[in-house]
Design a protein around this motif. Sequence first.
Motif, short mmCIF file in Angstrom:
data_model
loop_
_atom_site.label_atom_id
_atom_site.label_comp_id
_atom_site.label_asym_id
_atom_site.label_seq_id
_atom_site.Cartn_x
_atom_site.Cartn_y
_atom_site.Cartn_z
N ARG A 401 38.83 55.14 36.57
CA ARG A 401 38.66 56.45 37.19
C ARG A 401 37.23 56.66 37.69
O ARG A 401 36.72 57.78 37.69
CB ARG A 401 39.04 57.57 36.23
N ALA A 402 36.59 55.61 38.10
CA ALA A 402 35.18 55.71 38.53
C ALA A 402 35.09 56.35 39.90
O ALA A 402 35.95 56.17 40.76
CB ALA A 402 34.55 54.32 38.56
N MET A 403 34.01 57.09 40.13
CA MET A 403 33.77 57.60 41.47
C MET A 403 33.56 56.45 42.44
O MET A 403 33.79 56.59 43.65
CB MET A 403 32.55 58.53 41.47
N ASN A 404 33.12 55.32 41.94
CA ASN A 404 32.92 54.13 42.77
C ASN A 404 34.25 53.62 43.34
O ASN A 404 34.26 52.94 44.36
CB ASN A 404 32.27 53.04 41.91
N ASP A 405 35.36 53.94 42.68
CA ASP A 405 36.69 53.53 43.14
C ASP A 405 37.08 54.41 44.32
O ASP A 405 37.13 55.63 44.21
CB ASP A 405 37.69 53.71 41.99
N PRO A 406 37.37 53.82 45.49
CA PRO A 406 37.69 54.63 46.67
C PRO A 406 38.85 55.60 46.46
O PRO A 406 38.89 56.66 47.07
CB PRO A 406 38.04 53.58 47.74
N THR A 407 39.77 55.23 45.57
CA THR A 407 40.92 56.11 45.35
C THR A 407 40.58 57.33 44.51
O THR A 407 41.38 58.27 44.43
CB THR A 407 42.08 55.34 44.68
#
Length: 690
Positions: A401-407
């Motif tokens: 659930r990282a902000m780095n994850d585009p989704t």
Amino acid sequence: MTETETAAQSSIWTDEPFDVHAEDPFDRGSFVATVVRRIQVATADDPSTVFGLVGPWGSGKTSILDRVRSGLGDGWQIADFTPWSSGDAASMSLEFVNTVADLLGEKAAGEHRAKLAGYAGFIAPLLGAIPIVGSGAQGTAEHLLDAIGSRPPWHKQFADLSQAIQTLGKRVLIVVDDVDRLGGSELLTLLRVVRLLGRFRGVHYLIAYDQDTVEDLLRSTGSVGRSAAFMEKIVQYPFETPPLPRAAVIRLLNGVLEELLAKTDSHLDHLGLQRATSLVDALAPQLRTPRALGRFREHLNAFADHVSTARLDLLDYVAITWLRLNAHGVWSQLDSWRHELRSGERATSLTETEKLTADIWEGRIAEAHPQADRTGTLDVLSFLFEGVDVRERRTFIKHPRAMNDPTYFERYLLLAIPEDDVDDELIRIVAAELDPDKFREAATALARVLDGNDDALANLAISRLTVFRENYTTPNLLLLQFLAERMHVRVDEAERVGSPRNGLRPLVAREMALAVLAGETSAPDIIEMFGETEALNAVWMAPRFAEFRDRRSDLAEGFARFWADRLRSEPGAYIKGGRLGGVAELVTFALEPEETNGLLDPAVTDYDSYIDLAEGFVYAAEWVGSSYTYELQFRKDAFRSLISASTLERYRPQVLEHSGKVEYDVEGHPSRDIPPEIVKAFTVDSLSAL
């Protein structure tokens, strides 16, 4: 956390000073004691002294003033003077008169108020003569002062009032807070009032202000020379508020994180604890004042519910909240920087990229938010995004659930799940829940996404479901049935790029394999659930997963026996249905030759039935280049295994007679729909080569 810290974090933040009787969470007791000791030296006979409490906005000056007031004890008469509530020089003089008069007590105030008013009335014109305080700026309060009695000489009035104040038998301290709230002309008037109107013996002042702000205000008036030197003439003893101890800030930040963990019902694993330490190390140097800490904590708590509802990572939520409050210009650019934040590169042309160094990032930060602390902001960006390095040192650690994850990126900007996103809780329940009642509601909601017209949203949900299930090695029959229903909804859909069915198939294959190999279901059940075509796809696809590669035979055997029986009893159904070749290949792969040799001989009654059967082993292989093309191929090994040598020899003369009669291309066909006469000719030629 101490009881004080817990109490400070239990109610809404209002920027009010801390209770003087409570423990100071910032360990400034020794500083307060030093200020108290110095003020205590001043006596009732000493000339008026001005003490200064100097510190930036939000540094806790009001809390320190309260603690100093409490520490001075009963030997002082202490009053608060609020100059920013006055509108002009005369009003400020009158406010000062009232402050001093109130110190004299009710009876003495009545006797001396007129003297004080007269004294103030004498001084007010002097204040009004200051260039920045013109007569037009004076209000009704000055007219009131003009009406008060005769005016004895100024020095006599000063001496009489000094004597009156000294009769109190106590030292007087006038506390002036929030000086930096004043405008430039108001500030200059205040300092004149203190210097001309209030320098009585035994009357001392404690003024709280921000040095930089006061100097800027004085410069803005154009009426003083060097502003720092001007303040030195007014304030004899400036006390600089100490910076917050790093250890205290870290302790309080850790307390805030503990509070948020409890409020959001979250927990940190060993990796989360490592990330929390990195985040606190990055934030602690930036939170320099009690106000900054209080404001930060308040915003974190105000929106903490969104961590659960938007399915956010708690630590990323804390980091993005800091950016929003303290580097808003940078925060507002995150959407336009999103690719570069992840990749660490920017395009310099259509074909070339450039590495984004720490210096480049700091330049961007300065341009987006000039007031932001560049180093601190860069540390927070490096915590959030894998493409941002700080002098070759990255603090980003991969996590769910990282902000780095585009989704997930947009969720952190909206603090909500966007309309084009999927609720993680639905994914979790459908992936892991074994209770049918709990499963049903979430499955219904997720089915609307997977069965809907928004392919992108459906594929996002499938991707999330696939990733979530990677951590599970036990079957979930509720999920398997759910997937079967989703495949049936799209059973009539044409094969196309982007279809959610393409993403469902690998998931179906893995879940089917888990269930079959665990003995939770059987091959016939899977075939009934998904249909023969999708079941066959799943059996061939499952060994692509490393966990099933060594068990492909175990998985395929049950399906092979089912289809071997069906080929014996109903070969025509497979010949006409177009499923013969794929089923035959699986049967010959999973079963021993003695079990399959001649299995299809009963289906051959003459030359035409022999050719019709053989056509079932022809398929169009797909090739991808500048476009899709298809090549005719024949499953010769499977055919030889299922047709006996005697049957091959029986029809060989007729095959040779008809072979080579038609010219055609084996490859380069634009689609799978190849003319029947070409397929038949290719079949005959393939049989002649056996």
